[in-house]
Design a protein around this motif. Structure first.
Motif, PDB file in Angstrom:
ATOM      1  N   ARG B 364       0.833  -1.207   0.000  1.00 21.91           N
ATOM      2  CA  ARG B 364       0.000   0.000   0.000  1.00 21.91           C
ATOM      3  C   ARG B 364       0.856   1.240   0.000  1.00 21.91           C
ATOM      4  N   LEU B 391      -7.925  -0.179  -4.563  1.00 21.61           N
ATOM      5  CA  LEU B 391      -8.865  -0.019  -3.439  1.00 21.61           C
ATOM      6  C   LEU B 391      -9.626  -1.311  -3.210  1.00 21.61           C
ATOM      7  N   ARG B 392     -10.027  -1.964  -4.310  1.00 21.12           N
ATOM      8  CA  ARG B 392     -10.731  -3.248  -4.186  1.00 21.12           C
ATOM      9  C   ARG B 392      -9.824  -4.289  -3.546  1.00 21.12           C
ATOM     10  N   PHE B 394      -7.434  -3.936  -1.496  1.00 18.09           N
ATOM     11  CA  PHE B 394      -7.231  -3.730  -0.070  1.00 18.09           C
ATOM     12  C   PHE B 394      -8.555  -3.550   0.674  1.00 18.09           C
ATOM     13  N   ARG B 395      -9.679  -3.806  -0.025  1.00 16.50           N
ATOM     14  CA  ARG B 395     -11.019  -3.708   0.558  1.00 16.50           C
ATOM     15  C   ARG B 395     -11.241  -2.364   1.251  1.00 16.50           C
ATOM     16  N   LEU B 396     -10.930  -1.288   0.548  1.00 18.63           N
ATOM     17  CA  LEU B 396     -11.078   0.042   1.120  1.00 18.63           C
ATOM     18  C   LEU B 396     -12.343   0.687   0.578  1.00 18.63           C
ATOM     19  N   GLY B 397     -13.242   1.078   1.481  1.00 15.83           N
ATOM     20  CA  GLY B 397     -14.439   1.816   1.096  1.00 15.83           C
ATOM     21  C   GLY B 397     -15.457   0.959   0.367  1.00 15.83           C
ATOM     22  N   ARG B 402     -15.445   4.138  -3.733  1.00 14.25           N
ATOM     23  CA  ARG B 402     -14.308   3.798  -4.592  1.00 14.25           C
ATOM     24  C   ARG B 402     -14.431   4.498  -5.929  1.00 14.25           C
ATOM     25  N   ARG B 405     -13.575   8.083  -5.578  1.00 13.61           N
ATOM     26  CA  ARG B 405     -12.129   8.259  -5.425  1.00 13.61           C
ATOM     27  C   ARG B 405     -11.431   8.121  -6.786  1.00 13.61           C
ATOM     28  N   LEU B 443      -3.922   4.889  -3.651  1.00 14.21           N
ATOM     29  CA  LEU B 443      -3.787   4.421  -2.276  1.00 14.21           C
ATOM     30  C   LEU B 443      -3.026   5.413  -1.406  1.00 14.21           C
TER      31      LEU B 443
END
Lengths: 317, 550
Positions: B364, B391-392, B394-397, B402, B405, B443
């Motif tokens: 990251r 983002l997917r 790291f499973r963010l948001g 996403r 962003r 990221l």
């Protein structure tokens, strides 16, 4: 040299695996030839008599012992006896082999000649329509089944046109249709891969450079593209040899020719295990040897593979 | 025709390509004239029609291309509209061709000697014995040591520079009056590029050969050509003697090309601010070693005792020629390759010897932009999916967050929001590289590794991307590890630089120190080899009256 020895060892391992797989599969089949032959109520044999016959064929000992016995026999050149006819399997095969060899080799040579001629003509042709037509042919013939093609050829050339007789033909005359039947399904994928390689290599920058030196299309193809295109074609040719074995079974059955294919077909219908075991091993042997030869030919054809054979070269970052 | 001894005269040449049912005009009335012993450089960005011009002259247009108007004279021979068969007698004999990429331009299964002899054989030049003597002479002439042994070798046994020499030997085998060099040195390292260009210069002087040089590199053209011809969208924008044209370009497009050329334009060298210098470094590499086995127990030391540190918000460049170990170093920093010795600290955390999952978490903080904008984007994903993919991973948001962003990042790299729904194939090379940068920044990493990230682009696009990278750095405080073989680009973007050679760092320091007063002999040779640095005072042969297309 270590490379060659390594490949040979690999080949031997493949053979052993093929032998074992065939043995296991043949044993796993329900029923066996001895039962089929002697349990026939018309023979009127008592269960004790049948048991004695089984004993004489060595069918009563445990499987592992049978496996060891058969493997040792094969290593020493003793393939056992046909359950159906009682003749030694080695003699059956020795009698049938020359016929099949002639058929297979002529079929293969014809296939290669046809494939190369088709690919070269399609690539060099001045007429776009001819090129397009020739390019469509292989994909058509790839999808034609051998047995159908054989029957159609007989129908057309023997019965309708009367050009080639199929009943009691001469030795050469009798070869024509079977060889054709065998050659077509092999030459089609060969031609496909040749055409594709010609196109791919023809698009490489070095081909443009050769043209900039004043070379014509024939020069470019014959002296530059062809050798580069041989590598993928050779791989394919090795694999297609398997097709040849399968094709021979069907072809010999359709045309009623004596040969390994015929023996195989009969042995399968009669569950003649020793014969099948030998035929499977023979096919595996041919397959392995052909592909070994192909592997050993690579470095001869492509100088880039010679260094990898001798030990990986320096890889700079 | 004038008294001017012209080897190649092109008048009002137009070429069109048929694409589907449409006819696409690529050349629209190009005029050019090349005198005996002269070097004319045709300069332009990709798609300007410069290669098409050369192909049309040799009659080697792609199958869907055709000459729609104009004339081509080779000396006094009008070769306009000649059939392929007639052109064959001209190609190789009167026109020699030096191609772009020496790696793919040699038949891999043909011996060097046979390749050099090919033109001789095609044009039935003397007998076999005379030909093999000629091959050795030619190889010797282009500076290949042990020519007899080399003639029996295959292309893969030679270095890139050697292969280009072989291609030159093959091109001059029949002493053609015209040599076409199509980006002949673009794929080579600067020092090799210089020796190859010197060789072409020598051959021109010796044999009076004329050279038509096709190049995107204005600096190379400025150094080597007597006259320049600037091409854009298939039209000649400006043509004239090199010195006059460079000193006073009359066309706006030429002026922009000149300003964007990294080695020709003015550069404000960036320096590390004092605050950043004292702050703890983002990346600290110490004593890095990486060896690769080369068989028989021998090892090749790709990276040898490499140490460097990057202050927050600054750019550190690693320059070096191919094989110098710069990419291996980058791979170690990214955690793709484990070093044999040494440490890599990311903001204080040692990432060497981390487990798979721990390494993944570290990723990251370090992102990457690759060289090839065509291969590094998944052709099946839309730009939005590409930018949001980290983002997917790291499973963010949630999905809408996403998407928002991704849209934000796309805006930051100065792409219109309409590209979000498009796929990479619908974008230009420069746009794709912007997408790759957006993906790397999504990221909010501390460090971005840029491996030759602008090398494949046209100068103008390159200049825009370098500007973008600087702006993003100023705004976000991200640090860059900038891997490049192009010293001129490095000078523009970097604060500090490490010069690598054979796995070792031979010189390291602020850009101003290294470029203005290099301490190491190798650094000096690299700097000297940068094209565009020689004084422009070449004698120009009697040139024809210059035409300038307004």
């Amino acid at each position: 040299m270590r490379y060659v020895l390594g490949r040979v060892a690999q080949a031997a391992l493949v053979l052993l695996i093929a032998f074992t797989a065939a043995f296991v599969l043949l044993q796993a089949m329900p029923g066996d030839a001895i039962m089929i032959k002697f349990q026939n109520p018309e023979l009127g044999l008592s269960p004790e008599q049948i048991a004695r016959i089984r004993e004489s064929y060595g069918a009563d000992v445990p499987l592992v012992a049978q496996y060891g016995h058969t493997l040792l026999g094969f290593l020493g050149g003793d393939f056992g006896y046909s359950v159906v006819s009682g003749t030694p399997v080695s003699r059956l095969i020795a009698d049938a082999l020359p016929n099949t060899l002639v058929l297979a080799l002529s079929g293969f040579v014809l296939a290669v000649v046809v494939a190369v001629a088709l690919a070269v003509t399609a690539t060099l042709s001045r007429f776009a329509w001819l090129g397009t037509a020739l390019r469509a042919l292989p994909s058509l013939f790839v999808s034609v089944p051998v047995f159908w093609l054989g029957i159609m050829l007989v129908q057309l050339f023997s019965f309708q046109l009367g050009l080639v007789s199929v009943i009691n033909p001469g030795p050469i005359e009798g070869l024509i249709l079977p060889v054709l039947t065998l050659a077509v399904p092999i030459s089609a994928p060969l031609a496909q891969i040749l055409l594709r390689s010609f196109d791919e290599i023809g698009a490489q920058p070095f081909v443009a450079v050769v043209r900039a030196r004043g070379a014509g299309a024939g020069w470019v193809l014959g002296r530059n593209v062809l050798r580069n295109a041989l590598l993928p074609t050779l791989t394919m040719a090795g694999l297609l040899f398997g097709e040849l074995i399968g094709g021979a079974v069907v072809t010999e059955t359709v045309f009623g020719r004596a040969g390994i294919g015929r023996i195989t077909e009969q042995a399968v219908s009669q569950q003649d295990t020793p014969v099948l075991q030998a035929v499977v091993l023979l096919s595996a042997l041919v397959f392995v040897v052909i592909n070994l030869v192909v592997d050993l030919l690579y470095p001869v054809l492509d100088p880039r593979l010679r260094s990898t054979v001798r030990g990986r070269k320096a890889v700079s970052a | 025709m004038t008294a001017y001894d012209s080897v190649l005269t092109v008048r009002d040449l137009s070429v069109a390509y048929t694409v589907g049912r449409n006819s696409l005009e690529v050349l629209r009335g190009v005029d050019l004239e090349l005198g005996r012993g002269e070097v004319l450089a045709v300069v332009g960005e990709s798609g300007s029609g410069k290669t098409t011009t050369a192909q049309a002259v040799t009659g080697l247009l792609a199958a869907n291309g055709r000459v729609t108007g104009g004339t081509v004279h080779l000396g006094d021979t009008d070769i306009t509209g000649w059939s392929d068969r007639r052109m064959r007698a001209v190609r190789g004999a009167r026109i020699g061709w030096i191609p772009q990429d020496p790696v793919t331009s040699l038949n891999p299964v043909k011996r060097i000697g046979d390749t050099v002899a090919e033109a001789l054989l095609i044009h039935r030049w003397k007998d076999a014995a005379a030909r093999s003597r000629r091959v050795i002479d030619l190889l010797e002439r282009v500076g290949i040591p042990e020519p007899a042994r080399r003639a029996r070798q295959f292309p893969h046994e030679l270095s890139g520079g050697m292969r280009q020499r072989v291609l030159i030997a093959a091109a001059i085998a029949l002493e053609p009056e015209l040599l076409i060099a199509d980006e002949a040195t673009s794929a080579l390292d600067v020092t090799v590029q210089r020796t190859i260009l010197d060789l072409i210069d020598d051959l021109r002087r010796e044999n009076g050969t004329s050279v038509l040089m096709i190049t995107h590199d204005l600096a190379v053209a400025a150094d080597r050509a007597d006259r320049l011809l600037v091409l854009k969208d298939g039209r000649v924008r400006e043509a004239g003697a090199t010195d006059a044209l460079l000193a006073a370009p009359s066309d706006d497009y030429t002026r922009r090309l000149l300003a964007d050329a990294p080695s020709l334009g003015d550069v404000t060298v960036r320096t590390v601010p004092d605050a950043a210098r004292t702050a703890p470094p983002v990346l600290e590499i110490a004593g890095l070693v990486k060896e690769f086995p080369v068989g028989r127990g021998e090892v090749f030391r790709a990276v040898d005792d490499v140490s460097l540190r990057i202050a927050p918000g600054t750019t550190h460049a690693i320059v070096g020629e191919s094989g110098s170990g710069k990419t291996t170093t980058a791979r170690i920093v990214l955690g793709f390759t484990a070093p044999d010795a040494g440490t890599v600290r990311l903001s204080g955390t040692d990432i060497t010897g981390l487990g798979r999952e721990e390494m993944r978490v570290q990723r990251r903080r370090v992102q990457m932009v690759y060289q090839n904008p065509f291969a590094s984007l998944d052709p099946r994903q839309t730009v939005e999916q590409i930018v949001a993919e980290p983002l997917r991973n790291f499973r963010l948001g949630a999905a809408p967050a996403r998407r928002a962003r991704a849209a934000e990042l796309v805006e930051q790299v100065a792409l219109p929001s309409s590209v979000l729904g498009r796929r990479p194939s619908e974008l230009s090379g420069g746009q794709r590289q912007r997408v790759a940068i957006a993906r790397a920044l999504v990221l909010d990493p501390e460090l971005v590794v840029l491996d030759e990230a602008v090398s494949a682009l046209d100068v103008t696009v390159q200049a825009q991307l370098l500007e973008l990278l600087q702006r993003l750095q100023d705004e976000r405080g991200v640090s860059y590890l900038f891997i490049s073989h192009d010293l001129a680009v490095v000078r523009r973007i970097s604060h500090e630089v490490s010069v690598m050679r054979r796995g070792r760092i031979v010189e390291q320091g602020p850009v101003s120190d290294v470029f203005d007063s290099p301490a190491d002999a190798y650094t000096r040779s690299l700097l000297d080899a940068i094209p565009g640095r020689r004084p422009h005072g070449r004698a120009t042969p009697t040139a024809p009256a210059e035409r300038t297309t307004p």
